[in-house]
Design an enzyme around this catalytic site. Structure first.
Site, mmCIF file in Angstrom:
data_model
loop_
_atom_site.group_PDB
_atom_site.id
_atom_site.type_symbol
_atom_site.label_atom_id
_atom_site.label_comp_id
_atom_site.label_asym_id
_atom_site.label_seq_id
_atom_site.Cartn_x
_atom_site.Cartn_y
_atom_site.Cartn_z
ATOM 1 N N HIS A 171 0.824 -1.205 0.000
ATOM 2 C CA HIS A 171 0.000 0.000 0.000
ATOM 3 C C HIS A 171 0.862 1.262 0.000
ATOM 4 C CE1 HIS A 171 -3.811 2.092 0.897
ATOM 5 N NE2 HIS A 171 -3.027 2.947 1.538
ATOM 6 N N HIS A 175 -10.905 1.813 -0.119
ATOM 7 C CA HIS A 175 -10.976 1.369 1.269
ATOM 8 C C HIS A 175 -11.679 0.021 1.304
ATOM 9 C CE1 HIS A 175 -10.672 3.173 5.546
ATOM 10 N NE2 HIS A 175 -9.478 3.077 5.002
#
Ligand code: ADP
Ligand code: MG
Lengths: 83, 764, 234, 83
Positions: free
Chosen positions: B61, B107
């Site tokens: 990420h 998300h």
């Protein structure tokens, strides 16, 4: 003394409680047909110091009357528990 | 980079902290190569705190370790670009000294675990990415994917995510202007939640997230730090499994009220000129925000975690560094300004707390009660993560699927359209966007329910158009063509309103990149996106990569969501999507080849996802955009709607049905004879070639429209006329004629999702 | 020029829209921060929409205690005009400047869409510019818009014609299940008004139909409202 | 037998409770400085029939696990009261 106060604020009886209705409906569609008369309100917990349980309850009632419950639409109950 | 140890970095384990063993290293998702680099870099075994810091910053990420080389192939330049990739958001130039900052973020994993909070905090994060740049958020969009709605768990996730997206954006007071929702089996167990934010700023107010000036102070502003989402970044970088369930981080809870105060305080701090730099604390919280700000400024930082205000007693430096508590910002300022900064924050009922300072030794140093618990070369911490170029190979099954054809057995076109409009993928998303405030800020001129949202910039004549698009079915079958198609659809949606596409942000949602067939999808999709962006002169200004979107049932369909922003110089010339007036001429722009590969027609009606999607003709797409933009500028069109899922017939039906709040549906009398006569009827009506739009205009303007189209080399066919309310939607071809009742179609289209969601609360 | 104070609470988010609408109508509009106790010589007070204090506990429950609200109470008691929009309406009810309460929408979800309402009371300072019964299309955007009140209060509101806005009676025009389709009410003096719809979002012709503009032009030119005995201004 | 069930669903300890925070803040500015550690959750009441209190509680727990409480973010307590 420190006290833990549990307040239960419920929609006044007679007033439409769409949340309660929705949950009752959802419960029965989940197979919990038996559940009746579902009401949904707010549970508030807080801690405070007071000389005794009476004063603790007294203070908590003032908080409910001023802020925590809406006298127009809600009723409340409290329990005071010594710590 | 040479892996020599840096002299003088010594750090002590925090009391009671576990020893760093091979198991512990593995728990932190670091492989042997990566761990070897860390040891070499430090010249010693890292402390647990340091290991946590590396595992966060070297997670997929934060490090983009599987995607960097591919992302470098994106076009990122153009005269309109003020800020390209690398900052919290991209920034493009607008007229009159204005600029637009925008970014999309995923998300997905948090939303799979807790749909409401996961989605809400996703919106919170993307808002902070934009106001961190000094821009005031003026629009939100969201792209959502779930498994089919006949599965209760999917309905629960869908309802929870929509509520979470809505509650957060509504409370902060930013209108949600658009987005998309898709349903497919591949998303069961791994929904996608992508949120996009668009902000406005004066170009001179742009501020970058940079730490500068040795001795300058670092302050945390906003919420206290709790144990929320510790290791969220690395959690987001692994497949969802039993094991990941067990190590699931504590759920992050969003507080949009504090976010609104943080937004106002941050913008006031930035315009006051009293700060050097500011950065939101997103994934890997304090660690990534401070390390990245230092690296950008080429300086070191020293933080004392015992100074950070915490929500719970006894938090360790490890927890404080990796906490993903929401609604926090990191600010860098000259010592002399600290008092004034605190005052501004107090006005907004927030606290600003000095927690460290900028140093000249280039180290990322962390103390707790005076003890150094981490000391890492800052630049290398951020940049030295190994970069991987995994092997890529297309899956055999996909090749086979492209060659396959659906089971025979036709469906009457009349029934086909009715069933397509009832399919949740195509049906109106009003059930969703009515839960989103789309008019707050009093600048919305085209809200949800059309091709793109448009807001007017207060005090000016111009507007900006925004959209978020991706047809994952096309990518699943052909990632390269699908990647081009995603950009092309976004650009069509922008151009339909009359706006000129300016640039994009992307959210690349894929499975596990270590699987060759997944990395192939990723690489090919990006190649397609890059080519389309070149062709349309819409540079990539930033984005986000979300890998490991897999659940026990497998990887999600490749879903690179394209967020695009466009400019319409005179917002009064905006063009809506739906028919406007009886008697208007209906014109079809672009050529129909009747390609059904990857179509909704096959997927929804034949339960067949296959065939080869139409090859995207970028020149034809660009020419169509030019016609749509010029036609709006010359006030030729009453409406313009592009053809996407469901093809020509769904586009015509949507335009006739009318917008979500139209008083009534309109009819149309159409004759397609002479338009694709050689095509089978289902290909003509439901094929999904790109570069097409349905426009209407006053009869006396038809010649000007046809002339304009001819000039740009775009086929233009006059199909018929808009009929009044009560009249049918009638399509003739040669002798045959099909008729629909627009009122009935309208009911089907708007009731499809509410019907499936009616009081449904089951979580299991 | 009429001085129009727009009260800003932490979490207000229609403050700028409301200021712009009031200014466009030709008033001297300015902000008053919730901690201020001085309305700076306001003729009219506007309480904008949003989520004051996040709507935590109950919408408006916390905001009503802010110092500025004490000043608003005095201003209202002296007959000064007060308009609460959406969250502002909720605050006025919590502050007992208007009767009743605004509860969770009957469908339990936030609702954002244009609502059809009719103006039923044109004797207030804010609605003096409308024809009685005028149909308006105004945006609503709220999660707690279901107006409720006890039977006597409801009877009094209807009896004394204190219902200012009512959702069109057409099927599912009522977005929140409010009693008697009430969308807005006034106090008997007509100087305090609360409404759920957002006129400030429909006040600029550049954005679309400006059905909401008269709410603000009426403030700018109180003469238009002078015919009404109740439209007092200090 | 008919039973009245009182359920208290509270945000799990450690999780941020913005609502409780805001109310605590409001209480202290109202002069109830003493109130600490305010948490706000949901109070649910319902009625059901069961052979005995044990079964009633059992049924109620199933309802909580299935629908009334969110296992990821909330804890609940029950009281069962005979009617
Ligand atoms: N998740 C969402 N949030 C807000 N608006 C949405 C959402 N999903 C769909 N919409 C609205 O519905 C419109 C139609 O959706 P879609 O069929 O995907 O349009 P298109 O095919 O033109 O991209 C979108 O342009 C948007 O305005
Ligand atoms: Mg479209």
């Amino acid at each position: 003394m420190t006290y833990r106060v549990h307040v239960r604020v419920m929609p006044r009886g007679g007033l439409l409680d769409p949340q309660g209705q929705a949950v009752e409906h959802a419960l029965s569609s989940l197979g919990f047909g038996g559940a009746r008369d579902v009401r949904i309100g707010r549970a508030i917990e807080l801690e405070l110091d007071a000389p005794g349980p009476g004063e603790a309850e007294q203070r908590a009632r003032e908080m409910c009357d001023r802020l925590l419950a809406n006298p127009v639409t809600e009723d409340y109950e409290l329990e005071v528990e010594a710590r | 980079m040479p892996e020599t140890a840096v002299a003088g970095t010594s750090a002590h384990p925090f009391e009671g902290e576990r020893a760093v063993t091979p198991e512990v290293v593995r728990e932190h998702n670091l492989n042997d190569l990566e761990y070897g680099r860390i040891v070499a870099m430090l010249g010693r075994t890292p402390t647990l705190t340091e290991l946590g810091v590396f595992s966060a910053l070297w997670s997929e990420h934060c490090s983009y370790k599987h995607s960097k080389p591919v992302l470098r192939t994106f076009p990122t330049e153009g005269p309109q670009v003020v800020q390209g990739p690398g900052e919290n958001a991209g920034v493009l130039r607008l007229p009159d000294g204005w600029a637009v900052a925008f970014k999309v973020e995923s998300h997905n994993h948090p939303s799979a675990v807790e749909p409401y909070q996961g989605a809400a905090t996703g919106v919170g994060g993307i808002l902070r990415d934009v106001f961190t740049m000094g821009a005031r958020p003026v629009a939100l969009l969201n792209s959502l994917r779930f498994g089919p709605l006949d599965v209760p768990r999917n309905r629960y996730l869908f309802a929870g995510v929509v509520r979470g997206v809505g509650d957060y954006g509504n409370c902060v007071g930013v209108p949600t202007l658009g987005g998309e929702v898709g349903f497919a089996p591949g998303y069961t167990g791994n929904p996608l939640v992508n949120a996009m934010c668009v902000g406005l700023l004066r170009e001179d107010d742009l501020i970058r997230a940079k730490a500068e000036g040795v001795g300058n102070v670092l302050l945390v502003v906003g919420a206290r730090t709790g144990r929320d989402g510790i290791h969220g970044a690395s959690f987001a970088s692994e497949e969802l499994s039993e094991a990941s369930e067990a190590r699931r981080p504590q759920v992050q809870v969003g507080d949009p009220f504090t976010e609104k105060l943080l937004l106002e305080a941050s913008l006031e701090l930035i315009t006051s000129g009293m700060i050097v730099g500011i950065q939101d604390m997103g994934a890997a919280g304090l660690t990534s925000s401070s390390a990245e700000m230092a690296a950008r400024g080429g300086v070191g930082v020293e933080i004392d975690t015992s100074l950070v205000p915490t929500r719970e007693p006894g938090m360790t430096p490890y927890e404080i560094l990796l906490s993903e508590s929401q609604e926090r910002m990191l600010v860098v300022a000259e010592p002399a300004r600290v008092g004034a900064i605190k005052a501004i924050c107090e006005k907004w009922e927030l606290t600003a707390t000095p927690i460290g300072h900028v140093t000249d030794d280039g180290l990322f140093r962390v103390k707790h009660d005076g003890v150094v618990v981490a000391a890492i070369p800052g630049q290398r911490l951020v940049e030295d993560c190994p970069i991987y170029e995994p092997e890529a190979a297309e899956s055999e099954d996909v090749r086979a699927l492209r060659a396959a054809a659906p089971p025979a057995g036709g469906i009457e076109p009349k029934e086909a359209l009715e069933r397509l409009l009832d399919a949740p993928n195509i049906a109106s998303k009003r059930w969703v966007y009515e839960q989103y405030d789309s008019t707050v800020q009093a600048s919305t001129v085209l809200g949800p329910g059309g091709d793109a949202g448009v807001i007017m910039v207060p005090g000016t004549q111009f507007g900006i158009a925004v959209t978020l698009d991706c047809n994952s079915r096309l990518l699943a079958l052909d990632p390269y063509e699908g990647g081009k198609a995603a950009v092309a659809e976004a650009a069509r949606n922008i151009a339909c309103t009359g706006a000129r596409p300016l640039g994009i942000t992307d959210c690349l949602n894929f499975g596990n990149p270590e699987k060759p067939e997944v990395f192939f999808q990723f690489r090919e999709a990006c190649r397609g996106i890059a080519e389309a962006c070149e062709a349309f002169e819409t540079p990539v200004t930033g984005g986000n990569v979300s890998f490991y979107n897999e659940s026990p049932t497998g990887a999600v369909d490749p879903t690179p969501t394209i967020g695009m922003v466009g400019l319409i110089e005179d917002a009064s010339r905006r063009v809506p999507s739906h028919f406007g007036a009886e008697g208007d001429a209906v014109l079809l722009l672009g050529a129909t080849r009747g390609v059904l590969g990857g179509s909704a027609y096959w997927a929804e009606l034949h339960d067949f996802v296959g065939g080869a999607p139409a090859a995207v003709d970028l020149e034809a797409e660009h020419a169509l955009q030019e016609v749509l933009i010029a036609g709006s500028r010359d006030r030729l069109f009453r409406s313009a709607h592009d053809c996407s899922e469901g093809g020509l017939m769904v586009a015509l039906a949507e335009a006739a049905i009318g917008g979500p709040y139209a008083e009534r549906a309109l009819g149309a009398s159409l004759d397609l004879s002479g338009y694709g006569d050689d095509l089978p009827i289902e290909g003509l009506l439901f094929g999904e070639d790109g570069a097409r739009a349905v426009v209407t205009c006053r009869p006396d303007l038809v010649e000007r429209v046809t002339a304009l189209a001819a000039r740009k080399g775009v086929p233009c066919f006059r199909a018929g006329t808009v009929a009044g309310p009560g009249a049918p939607l009638a399509v003739r071809r040669g002798g045959a004629a099909i008729q629909w009742d627009p009122v009935a179609l309208r009911t089907t289209y708007f009731d499809a999702i509410p019907r499936r969601m009616r009081d449904d609360r089951d979580r299991s | 020029m009429q001085r129009v104070a727009i009260i800003r609470f932490p979490g207000s988010n229609c403050d700028e829209d409301t200021l712009r609408a009031a200014a466009r109508a030709g008033t001297d509009a300015y902000y008053v921060w919730h901690r201020d106790t001085d309305l700076k010589g306001a003729d009219v007070v506007l309480i904008p929409g949003g989520f004051s204090y996040g709507d935590y506990l109950r919408a408006g429950a916390i905001a009503r205690f802010s110092p500025a609200m004490a000043a608003v109470q005095r201003h209202a008691a002296e007959g000064g005009g007060v308009l609460g929009i959406c969250n502002g309406f909720q605050i006025l009810c919590e502050a007992h400047l208007l009767p009743g309460a605004l509860m969770r929408n009957a469908r339990l979800t936030f609702v954002s869409k244009p609502a059809l309402v009719t103006v039923e009371n044109t004797r207030t300072l804010f609605t003096a510019g409308f024809e009685p019964g005028a149909p308006l299309r105004l945006p609503v955007a709220h999660g707690d818009g279901r107006y409720v009140a006890d039977a006597e209060t409801l009877a009094r509101l209807e009896g004394e014609g204190l219902v200012v806005l009512r959702y069109a009676r057409s099927e599912d025009a009522n977005p929140n299940g409010s009693m008697n389709d009430i969308a807005g009410i006034a106090n008997p003096e007509g100087n305090v008004v609360g409404i759920m719809p957002h006129p400030e979002r429909a006040a600029d012709p550049a954005l679309g139909p400006a059905d909401g503009a008269p709410f603000f032009t009426a403030i700018a030119a109180p003469a238009a409202a002078a015919s009404t005995p109740n439209a007092a201004t200090t």
